[in-house]
Design an enzyme around this catalytic site. Sequence first.
Site, PDB file in Angstrom:
ATOM      1  N   GLU A 199       0.882  -1.174   0.000  1.00 53.98           N
ATOM      2  CA  GLU A 199       0.000   0.000   0.000  1.00 53.98           C
ATOM      3  C   GLU A 199       0.914   1.216   0.000  1.00 53.98           C
ATOM      4  O   GLU A 199       1.474   1.586   1.036  1.00 53.98           O
ATOM      5  CB  GLU A 199      -0.884   0.000   1.258  1.00 53.98           C
ATOM      6  CG  GLU A 199      -1.851  -1.165   1.330  1.00 53.98           C
ATOM      7  CD  GLU A 199      -3.040  -1.021   0.400  1.00 53.98           C
ATOM      8  OE1 GLU A 199      -3.232   0.071  -0.168  1.00 53.98           O
ATOM      9  OE2 GLU A 199      -3.779  -2.006   0.241  1.00 53.98           O
ATOM     10  N   CYS A 216      -2.296   9.091   2.286  1.00 59.70           N
ATOM     11  CA  CYS A 216      -2.005   8.616   0.932  1.00 59.70           C
ATOM     12  C   CYS A 216      -3.168   8.877  -0.010  1.00 59.70           C
ATOM     13  O   CYS A 216      -2.984   8.885  -1.223  1.00 59.70           O
ATOM     14  CB  CYS A 216      -1.680   7.130   0.973  1.00 59.70           C
ATOM     15  SG  CYS A 216      -2.962   6.206   1.819  1.00 59.70           S
TER      16      CYS A 216
HETATM   17  P1  NAP Z   1       8.205   5.246   4.737  1.00 58.37           P
HETATM   18  O1  NAP Z   1       9.331   6.141   4.924  1.00 58.37           O
HETATM   19  O2  NAP Z   1       8.160   4.388   3.542  1.00 58.37           O
HETATM   20  O3  NAP Z   1       8.127   4.364   6.068  1.00 58.37           O
HETATM   21  C1  NAP Z   1       7.097   3.438   6.295  1.00 58.37           C
HETATM   22  C2  NAP Z   1       7.595   2.344   7.206  1.00 58.37           C
HETATM   23  O4  NAP Z   1       8.664   1.671   6.573  1.00 58.37           O
HETATM   24  C3  NAP Z   1       8.129   2.828   8.540  1.00 58.37           C
HETATM   25  O5  NAP Z   1       7.808   1.861   9.529  1.00 58.37           O
HETATM   26  C4  NAP Z   1       9.627   2.869   8.309  1.00 58.37           C
HETATM   27  O6  NAP Z   1      10.370   2.696   9.485  1.00 58.37           O
HETATM   28  C5  NAP Z   1       9.790   1.639   7.434  1.00 58.37           C
HETATM   29  N1  NAP Z   1      11.001   1.661   6.603  1.00 58.37           N
HETATM   30  C6  NAP Z   1      11.615   2.720   6.024  1.00 58.37           C
HETATM   31  N2  NAP Z   1      12.684   2.303   5.304  1.00 58.37           N
HETATM   32  C7  NAP Z   1      12.725   0.949   5.437  1.00 58.37           C
HETATM   33  C8  NAP Z   1      13.592  -0.061   4.932  1.00 58.37           C
HETATM   34  N3  NAP Z   1      14.618   0.229   4.127  1.00 58.37           N
HETATM   35  N4  NAP Z   1      13.352  -1.345   5.295  1.00 58.37           N
HETATM   36  C9  NAP Z   1      12.317  -1.663   6.094  1.00 58.37           C
HETATM   37  N5  NAP Z   1      11.463  -0.744   6.593  1.00 58.37           N
HETATM   38  C10 NAP Z   1      11.655   0.543   6.263  1.00 58.37           C
HETATM   39  O7  NAP Z   1       6.811   6.019   4.716  1.00 58.37           O
HETATM   40  P2  NAP Z   1       6.246   7.079   5.754  1.00 58.37           P
HETATM   41  O8  NAP Z   1       6.941   8.364   5.522  1.00 58.37           O
HETATM   42  O9  NAP Z   1       6.247   6.513   7.134  1.00 58.37           O
HETATM   43  O10 NAP Z   1       4.725   7.137   5.301  1.00 58.37           O
HETATM   44  C11 NAP Z   1       4.277   7.956   4.301  1.00 58.37           C
HETATM   45  C12 NAP Z   1       4.055   7.166   3.022  1.00 58.37           C
HETATM   46  O11 NAP Z   1       3.139   6.103   3.257  1.00 58.37           O
HETATM   47  C13 NAP Z   1       3.429   8.010   1.956  1.00 58.37           C
HETATM   48  O12 NAP Z   1       4.031   7.772   0.721  1.00 58.37           O
HETATM   49  C14 NAP Z   1       1.979   7.520   1.938  1.00 58.37           C
HETATM   50  O13 NAP Z   1       1.316   7.743   0.730  1.00 58.37           O
HETATM   51  C15 NAP Z   1       2.142   6.092   2.248  1.00 58.37           C
HETATM   52  N6  NAP Z   1       0.882   5.528   2.743  1.00 58.37           N
HETATM   53  C16 NAP Z   1       0.192   4.684   1.938  1.00 58.37           C
HETATM   54  C17 NAP Z   1      -1.014   4.159   2.362  1.00 58.37           C
HETATM   55  C18 NAP Z   1      -1.782   3.218   1.488  1.00 58.37           C
HETATM   56  O14 NAP Z   1      -2.655   2.532   2.010  1.00 58.37           O
HETATM   57  N7  NAP Z   1      -1.521   3.141   0.204  1.00 58.37           N
HETATM   58  C19 NAP Z   1      -1.514   4.492   3.619  1.00 58.37           C
HETATM   59  C20 NAP Z   1      -0.781   5.367   4.423  1.00 58.37           C
HETATM   60  C21 NAP Z   1       0.434   5.870   3.966  1.00 58.37           C
HETATM   61  P3  NAP Z   1      11.043   3.952  10.267  1.00 58.37           P
HETATM   62  O15 NAP Z   1       9.928   4.825  10.667  1.00 58.37           O
HETATM   63  O16 NAP Z   1      11.738   3.308  11.416  1.00 58.37           O
HETATM   64  O17 NAP Z   1      11.968   4.588   9.276  1.00 58.37           O
END
Ligand code: NAP
Length: 486
Positions: free
Chosen positions: A256, A290
Site C-alpha cells: 500500500e 495517501c
Molecule cells: P516510509 O518512509 O516508507 O516508512 C514506512 C515504514 O517503513 C516505517 O515503519 C519505516 O520505518 C519503514 N522503513 C523505512 N525504510 C525501510 C527499509 N529500508 N526497510 C524496512 N522498513 C523501512 O513512509 P512514511 O513516511 O512513514 O509514510 C508515508 C508514506 O506512506 C506516503 O508515501 C503515503 O502515501 C504512504 N501511505 C500509503 C497508504 C496506502 O494505504 N496506500 C496508507 C498510508 C500511507 P522507520 O519509521 O523506522 O523509518
Amino acid sequence: MTIKLNDTALLRAGPYIDGQWRTSSAGTLAVRNPATSAIVTEIATADRAMTNEAILAAHRAMKDWQAVSAKARAQVLRRWFDLMMAHQDDLAVIMTTEQGKTLAESRGEVAYGAAFMEWFGEQAKRVDGDVIPAPSGDKRVICIKQPVGVVAAITPWNFPNAMIARKAAPALAAGCAIVIKPASETPLSALAMAELAERAGVPAGVLNVVVGSSSEIGPALTDSPLVRKLTFTGSTEVGIQLEQACAATLKRTSMELGGNAPFIVFEDADIEAAVQGALISKYRNSGQTCVCTNRILVQASIHDEFVERLVAETAALKMGNGLDEGVEQGPLVNVGAVEEVERLVRLSTEAGAKVELGGARSELGPCYFVPTVLTGVTPEMAVFRNEIFGPVAPVTAFADEADAIALANDTEFGLASYFYTRDIGRVWRVAEALDYGMVGINEGIISNEMAPFGGVKASGSGREGSKYGIDDYLEIKYILMGGLDR
Ligand code: NAP
C-alpha cells in the site's frame, strides 16, 4: 512531558515479543510531540536478534493459533474491538501526542482501526472452500484455504493505529501470526494496541511488535524464510526496496504505497459540495494521507468561483496543537516533513504557480505549515508530480472531460481519485477511465472497513479491508480424491 491517560498501563516502554514486554534492549528511541517538539518519552528498541526471536515465536505460536476454531478466533478479535472502543479516548490522546493530528481525527481513526477487528472477526467464519467438478466420476476435487504463514507488517506514522489494524485483523482472522514493525515516529500507538490485544486474549507469540531502526529490523523480516508474507504500507521508494528484498525468499507481498490523487470538479457539479469535499480530502491529517487530494482540477468556466470559495474556507481553518479544543489543523509529523513541503511549494512558485493563500511555515512552531492554495499549476510543476504530504492545495484549470481525464491520469501513481459531477453518463465514463484503484464520486472521504482499499501502478498491489482483504493471508490448497468407485 507526560501523557495523561485514564489507563496508564496503555503506555508501554519497549517491544512486545512472545507475550513478554521487553525493557532491556539494543538501544532507545525518543518519541516527540510534533506540536511542541518536546520529547514525550524514550522507549527500548529491538535489534535484528530480537526480531528473529519474534519471528521464531510467531512461527511456534501459529501452530496452535491456526488450529483454534474460526469462531474462537473471531471472539478474540471481537474482544479486541471492544477494548479498543472502550479505550478510544486514551488511544486518541496517545496518537495525537506522538503524531500531531487533531483529537477528533485520532478518535475517528481509532474507531476506523477497531472496525477492522470487528469486520475480519466476522469474515474469519466465512473462509469457505470449494468442491469443483472432477475430471472423471471416480474422483472429487476440493479446495481448502489455509493461513499463508508468519506475516511481517511494516507500517507508517500517518495512521498509527488503522494501518496496523488493517493488517493484523485479517492476519489473525486467517490463522496467521504476525510480527509488526511500526514507524519510529509513532511506536506508542502500536504498543498500546498490543497491550489491548493481550488483554483480549491473543495468545503469546501470535502478535509481536518490534520497534526500532528499520535498517536492523527490515532485513531480519525480509530475509527470514519463516516469514511467508510481507505486508507494507508506506512510500513507493521503500516499497520497491522491500519487494526486491523479499524476492530472494519468494514471499507473498502486498504493497500500500504513495498516491497523487486528482480531485476533478466539472462545471455541472454542486460547487459548494465540491469545496467541502476538497477541504476534507485535502486537509485531513494536515494533508498527510495517501488518499489526500494532491491535485485539484477545475473546469475553466467555474475555476474562479471555486478558488474563491476554497480560499475562504481554507483561511478559516484553525491551526494549533491537536490536543486543544476546536483545532482543525495540527502540525506536520516532523521538521523534515515541513522542509519537504516548503521545497515543493518553492519549486512550483519558481515555475510560475501563484500563492492564493499561505505558502509558508507558521509561527506556531517548527512543525507547522500554513494551509496553502496555489493556482496556475501545470503538469511539469513539483506539486503536480509529487505526493505533497502536507496542507497544500494546487489548482489546475482544464477545458473539457477528455482534458480532465488526461491530466488526472498523468502520474505514475494510481491510488485514490475523486470527481464531482451531476451527470450520470459522465459518472460512468470518468469512473471507468480513471487509472486508479479507488474512485470517490461526489465524496471526499471513501475509506471504510467494508470496501477494498488499494492502488494500481506505483501505488502498489493488493487490497485491504472488505471481503477480499483476507485473501492476501490465505493459501488455496487443492485436494484430489481418487479411486472413489472402488
Ligand atoms: P516510509 O518512509 O516508507 O516508512 C514506512 C515504514 O517503513 C516505517 O515503519 C519505516 O520505518 C519503514 N522503513 C523505512 N525504510 C525501510 C527499509 N529500508 N526497510 C524496512 N522498513 C523501512 O513512509 P512514511 O513516511 O512513514 O509514510 C508515508 C508514506 O506512506 C506516503 O508515501 C503515503 O502515501 C504512504 N501511505 C500509503 C497508504 C496506502 O494505504 N496506500 C496508507 C498510508 C500511507 P522507520 O519509521 O523506522 O523509518
